[in-house]
Design a protein around this motif. Structure first.
Motif, PDB file in Angstrom:
ATOM      1  N   UNK A   7       0.829  -1.189   0.000  1.00  0.00           N
ATOM      2  CA  UNK A   7       0.000   0.000   0.000  1.00  0.00           C
ATOM      3  C   UNK A   7       0.873   1.253   0.000  1.00  0.00           C
ATOM      4  N   UNK A   8       0.490   2.299  -0.758  1.00  0.00           N
ATOM      5  CA  UNK A   8       1.258   3.545  -0.722  1.00  0.00           C
ATOM      6  C   UNK A   8       1.004   4.298   0.583  1.00  0.00           C
ATOM      7  N   UNK A   9       2.010   4.919   1.125  1.00  0.00           N
ATOM      8  CA  UNK A   9       1.871   5.744   2.327  1.00  0.00           C
ATOM      9  C   UNK A   9       1.719   7.189   1.904  1.00  0.00           C
ATOM     10  N   UNK A  10       1.043   7.958   2.708  1.00  0.00           N
ATOM     11  CA  UNK A  10       0.909   9.378   2.448  1.00  0.00           C
ATOM     12  C   UNK A  10       0.909  10.122   3.776  1.00  0.00           C
ATOM     13  N   UNK A  11       1.004  11.428   3.707  1.00  0.00           N
ATOM     14  CA  UNK A  11       1.046  12.270   4.904  1.00  0.00           C
ATOM     15  C   UNK A  11      -0.146  13.217   4.883  1.00  0.00           C
ATOM     16  N   UNK A  12      -0.417  13.850   6.006  1.00  0.00           N
ATOM     17  CA  UNK A  12      -1.509  14.818   6.099  1.00  0.00           C
ATOM     18  C   UNK A  12      -1.339  15.911   5.052  1.00  0.00           C
ATOM     19  N   UNK A  13      -2.433  16.268   4.407  1.00  0.00           N
ATOM     20  CA  UNK A  13      -2.405  17.339   3.417  1.00  0.00           C
ATOM     21  C   UNK A  13      -1.978  16.905   2.027  1.00  0.00           C
ATOM     22  N   UNK A  14      -1.631  15.654   1.848  1.00  0.00           N
ATOM     23  CA  UNK A  14      -1.188  15.157   0.540  1.00  0.00           C
ATOM     24  C   UNK A  14      -2.372  14.724  -0.315  1.00  0.00           C
ATOM     25  N   UNK A  15      -2.153  14.696  -1.616  1.00  0.00           N
ATOM     26  CA  UNK A  15      -3.141  14.216  -2.562  1.00  0.00           C
ATOM     27  C   UNK A  15      -2.640  12.906  -3.153  1.00  0.00           C
ATOM     28  N   UNK A  16      -3.518  11.927  -3.215  1.00  0.00           N
ATOM     29  CA  UNK A  16      -3.178  10.632  -3.790  1.00  0.00           C
ATOM     30  C   UNK A  16      -4.137  10.386  -4.946  1.00  0.00           C
ATOM     31  N   UNK A  17      -3.603  10.110  -6.116  1.00  0.00           N
ATOM     32  CA  UNK A  17      -4.427   9.805  -7.273  1.00  0.00           C
ATOM     33  C   UNK A  17      -4.456   8.306  -7.520  1.00  0.00           C
ATOM     34  N   UNK A  18      -5.635   7.772  -7.768  1.00  0.00           N
ATOM     35  CA  UNK A  18      -5.785   6.349  -8.060  1.00  0.00           C
ATOM     36  C   UNK A  18      -6.667   6.192  -9.292  1.00  0.00           C
ATOM     37  N   UNK A  19      -6.459   5.113 -10.020  1.00  0.00           N
ATOM     38  CA  UNK A  19      -7.231   4.878 -11.231  1.00  0.00           C
ATOM     39  C   UNK A  19      -8.590   4.291 -10.899  1.00  0.00           C
ATOM     40  N   UNK A  20      -9.500   4.375 -11.830  1.00  0.00           N
ATOM     41  CA  UNK A  20     -10.855   3.879 -11.629  1.00  0.00           C
ATOM     42  C   UNK A  20     -11.012   2.422 -12.007  1.00  0.00           C
ATOM     43  N   UNK A  21     -12.239   1.967 -11.865  1.00  0.00           N
ATOM     44  CA  UNK A  21     -12.656   0.625 -12.268  1.00  0.00           C
ATOM     45  C   UNK A  21     -12.109  -0.499 -11.406  1.00  0.00           C
ATOM     46  N   UNK A  22     -11.676  -0.219 -10.177  1.00  0.00           N
ATOM     47  CA  UNK A  22     -11.340  -1.273  -9.224  1.00  0.00           C
ATOM     48  C   UNK A  22     -11.526  -0.732  -7.814  1.00  0.00           C
TER      49      UNK A  22
END
Length: 56
Positions: A7-22
């Protein structure tokens, strides 16, 4: 949801982009969090239709 993928980690205030259809999931462990979901398209499809708040 169980997954063998890392799983990707992220921090507060960050934006995470993920693809659709799953399916997507997010977790914070024992911390409180606010998750903002934005999308472009026809809508959100729930894995379990009973979880869809529009149908309650």
């Amino acid at each position: 949801m169980k997954s063998s993928r890392k799983k990707p980690n992220t921090e507060a205030g960050r934006i995470v982009g993920v693809t659709g259809k799953h399916a997507h999931c997010a977790w914070t462990g024992n911390e409180e969090a606010v998750l903002q979901v934005q999308f472009t398209g026809p809508g959100i499809d729930y894995v379990n239709p009973a979880d869809d708040p529009r149908k309650n």
